[in-house]
Design a protein around this motif. Structure first.
Motif, PDB file in Angstrom:
ATOM      1  N   TYR A  68       0.855  -1.179   0.000  1.00 32.22           N
ATOM      2  CA  TYR A  68       0.000   0.000   0.000  1.00 32.22           C
ATOM      3  C   TYR A  68       0.895   1.233   0.000  1.00 32.22           C
ATOM      4  O   TYR A  68       1.690   1.433   0.908  1.00 32.22           O
ATOM      5  N   ILE A  69       0.733   2.055  -1.045  1.00 31.51           N
ATOM      6  CA  ILE A  69       1.643   3.170  -1.292  1.00 31.51           C
ATOM      7  C   ILE A  69       0.893   4.489  -1.127  1.00 31.51           C
ATOM      8  O   ILE A  69      -0.065   4.749  -1.859  1.00 31.51           O
ATOM      9  N   PRO A  70       1.344   5.319  -0.174  1.00 35.69           N
ATOM     10  CA  PRO A  70       0.730   6.642  -0.067  1.00 35.69           C
ATOM     11  C   PRO A  70       1.228   7.519  -1.208  1.00 35.69           C
ATOM     12  O   PRO A  70       2.311   7.300  -1.746  1.00 35.69           O
ATOM     13  N   GLY A  71       0.427   8.471  -1.600  1.00 36.03           N
ATOM     14  CA  GLY A  71       0.853   9.361  -2.680  1.00 36.03           C
ATOM     15  C   GLY A  71       0.106  10.675  -2.642  1.00 36.03           C
ATOM     16  O   GLY A  71      -0.938  10.796  -2.005  1.00 36.03           O
ATOM     17  N   GLY A  73      -0.855  12.130  -5.535  1.00 41.23           N
ATOM     18  CA  GLY A  73      -1.807  12.097  -6.642  1.00 41.23           C
ATOM     19  C   GLY A  73      -3.140  11.539  -6.170  1.00 41.23           C
ATOM     20  O   GLY A  73      -3.254  10.967  -5.087  1.00 41.23           O
ATOM     21  N   ARG A  74      -4.175  11.725  -6.966  1.00 39.87           N
ATOM     22  CA  ARG A  74      -5.519  11.219  -6.676  1.00 39.87           C
ATOM     23  C   ARG A  74      -6.011  11.676  -5.302  1.00 39.87           C
ATOM     24  O   ARG A  74      -6.542  10.902  -4.522  1.00 39.87           O
ATOM     25  N   GLY A  75      -5.752  12.933  -5.010  1.00 36.91           N
ATOM     26  CA  GLY A  75      -6.267  13.517  -3.777  1.00 36.91           C
ATOM     27  C   GLY A  75      -5.617  12.995  -2.514  1.00 36.91           C
ATOM     28  O   GLY A  75      -6.202  13.063  -1.444  1.00 36.91           O
ATOM     29  N   GLY A  76      -4.409  12.465  -2.632  1.00 43.65           N
ATOM     30  CA  GLY A  76      -3.713  11.938  -1.460  1.00 43.65           C
ATOM     31  C   GLY A  76      -4.091  10.509  -1.114  1.00 43.65           C
ATOM     32  O   GLY A  76      -3.709  10.004  -0.059  1.00 43.65           O
ATOM     33  N   ALA A  77      -4.831   9.847  -1.983  1.00 38.14           N
ATOM     34  CA  ALA A  77      -5.265   8.475  -1.719  1.00 38.14           C
ATOM     35  C   ALA A  77      -4.115   7.493  -1.896  1.00 38.14           C
ATOM     36  O   ALA A  77      -3.198   7.715  -2.693  1.00 38.14           O
ATOM     37  N   GLU A  78      -4.188   6.398  -1.162  1.00 47.92           N
ATOM     38  CA  GLU A  78      -3.234   5.309  -1.343  1.00 47.92           C
ATOM     39  C   GLU A  78      -3.562   4.540  -2.613  1.00 47.92           C
ATOM     40  O   GLU A  78      -4.684   4.579  -3.106  1.00 47.92           O
ATOM     41  N   ARG A  79      -2.581   3.812  -3.095  1.00 47.07           N
ATOM     42  CA  ARG A  79      -2.779   2.847  -4.169  1.00 47.07           C
ATOM     43  C   ARG A  79      -2.223   1.515  -3.690  1.00 47.07           C
ATOM     44  O   ARG A  79      -1.334   1.490  -2.854  1.00 47.07           O
ATOM     45  N   ALA A  80      -2.742   0.443  -4.201  1.00 47.20           N
ATOM     46  CA  ALA A  80      -2.251  -0.892  -3.862  1.00 47.20           C
ATOM     47  C   ALA A  80      -1.460  -1.425  -5.049  1.00 47.20           C
ATOM     48  O   ALA A  80      -1.936  -1.398  -6.182  1.00 47.20           O
ATOM     49  N   LEU A  81      -0.258  -1.881  -4.774  1.00 46.69           N
ATOM     50  CA  LEU A  81       0.577  -2.534  -5.779  1.00 46.69           C
ATOM     51  C   LEU A  81       0.524  -4.029  -5.504  1.00 46.69           C
ATOM     52  O   LEU A  81       0.838  -4.477  -4.404  1.00 46.69           O
ATOM     53  N   ILE A  82       0.097  -4.804  -6.499  1.00 43.72           N
ATOM     54  CA  ILE A  82      -0.042  -6.252  -6.377  1.00 43.72           C
ATOM     55  C   ILE A  82       1.094  -6.920  -7.138  1.00 43.72           C
ATOM     56  O   ILE A  82       1.353  -6.589  -8.299  1.00 43.72           O
ATOM     57  N   GLU A  83       1.760  -7.850  -6.484  1.00 45.88           N
ATOM     58  CA  GLU A  83       2.859  -8.594  -7.106  1.00 45.88           C
ATOM     59  C   GLU A  83       2.822 -10.044  -6.644  1.00 45.88           C
ATOM     60  O   GLU A  83       2.098 -10.377  -5.712  1.00 45.88           O
ATOM     61  N   ALA A  84       3.624 -10.871  -7.276  1.00 47.20           N
ATOM     62  CA  ALA A  84       3.804 -12.278  -6.887  1.00 47.20           C
ATOM     63  C   ALA A  84       2.465 -13.018  -6.823  1.00 47.20           C
ATOM     64  O   ALA A  84       2.194 -13.746  -5.876  1.00 47.20           O
ATOM     65  N   VAL A  85       1.651 -12.839  -7.848  1.00 50.84           N
ATOM     66  CA  VAL A  85       0.337 -13.490  -7.908  1.00 50.84           C
ATOM     67  C   VAL A  85       0.523 -14.914  -8.437  1.00 50.84           C
ATOM     68  O   VAL A  85       1.075 -15.100  -9.520  1.00 50.84           O
ATOM     69  N   ARG A  86       0.067 -15.881  -7.665  1.00 49.97           N
ATOM     70  CA  ARG A  86       0.170 -17.275  -8.096  1.00 49.97           C
ATOM     71  C   ARG A  86      -1.021 -18.078  -7.589  1.00 49.97           C
ATOM     72  O   ARG A  86      -1.503 -17.879  -6.485  1.00 49.97           O
ATOM     73  N   ILE A  87      -1.443 -19.029  -8.417  1.00 44.00           N
ATOM     74  CA  ILE A  87      -2.416 -20.055  -8.056  1.00 44.00           C
ATOM     75  C   ILE A  87      -1.733 -21.392  -8.329  1.00 44.00           C
ATOM     76  O   ILE A  87      -1.036 -21.547  -9.348  1.00 44.00           O
ATOM     77  N   GLY A 112      -9.070   2.267   1.696  1.00 42.01           N
ATOM     78  CA  GLY A 112      -9.175   3.608   1.143  1.00 42.01           C
ATOM     79  C   GLY A 112      -8.342   3.823  -0.109  1.00 42.01           C
ATOM     80  O   GLY A 112      -8.187   4.958  -0.570  1.00 42.01           O
ATOM     81  N   CYS A 113      -7.823   2.768  -0.693  1.00 40.60           N
ATOM     82  CA  CYS A 113      -7.035   2.900  -1.914  1.00 40.60           C
ATOM     83  C   CYS A 113      -7.927   3.350  -3.068  1.00 40.60           C
ATOM     84  O   CYS A 113      -9.066   2.903  -3.199  1.00 40.60           O
TER      85      CYS A 113
END
Length: 147
Positions: A68-71, A73-87, A112-113
């Motif tokens: 979860y990355i604060p920033g 941009g986008r009104g100060g909203a967080e964004r979620a970075l998804i990695e290492a996705v596996r099934i 709140g992302c």
């Protein structure tokens, strides 16, 4: 089906998923090195990181890491970075990947992302089709530099 943060005891199962996406790797065959231990402890101890596992009847069948990355941009909203996705290779094709990603997006929304973003190796064209089917759009080119 449960989605929750991974426990230390599940680290071999997570590493087995990441080891080979084309076949099932026995978690007992995975060597958990000191580097993996440090990385897992850092993720577990950071409120802005989660190694999430999808568990079916006690078996880890999927995983992803959410950061979860604060920033500003986008009104100060967080964004979620998804990695290492596996099934797990023997559980693909039944909707688990979609469930994993939708639940991860819901967790991000609850936090709140404003958006979820991910990167995927250019060679994983099947994954790209999957992400597009979930509503992800190709919006940027990514760059990496080895240090």
């Amino acid at each position: 089906m449960i989605l929750r943060p991974a426990t230390r005891a599940e680290l071999p199962a997570v590493l087995a998923l990441l080891a080979d996406e084309e076949r099932v790797v026995d978690p007992a065959s995975v060597t958990v090195t000191e580097a993996y231990e440090r990385a897992f402890a850092a993720i577990e101890g950071d409120p802005r990181n989660e190694m999430l596992v999808l568990v079916d009847d006690g078996l880890v069948v999927g995983c992803l890491q959410a950061t979860y990355i604060p920033g500003l941009g986008r009104g100060g909203a967080e964004r979620a970075l998804i990695e290492a996705v596996r099934i797990r290779a023997d559980r693909r094709g039944g909707g688990l990947g979609r469930e994993l990603m939708e639940r991860a997006a819901a967790r991000a929304r609850e936090r709140g992302c404003a958006l979820v973003q991910l990167t995927s190796d250019k060679r994983r064209t099947h994954a790209h089709r999957f992400y597009a089917s979930l509503g992800f759009a190709r919006s940027h080119d990514g760059f990496k530099r080895t240090l």
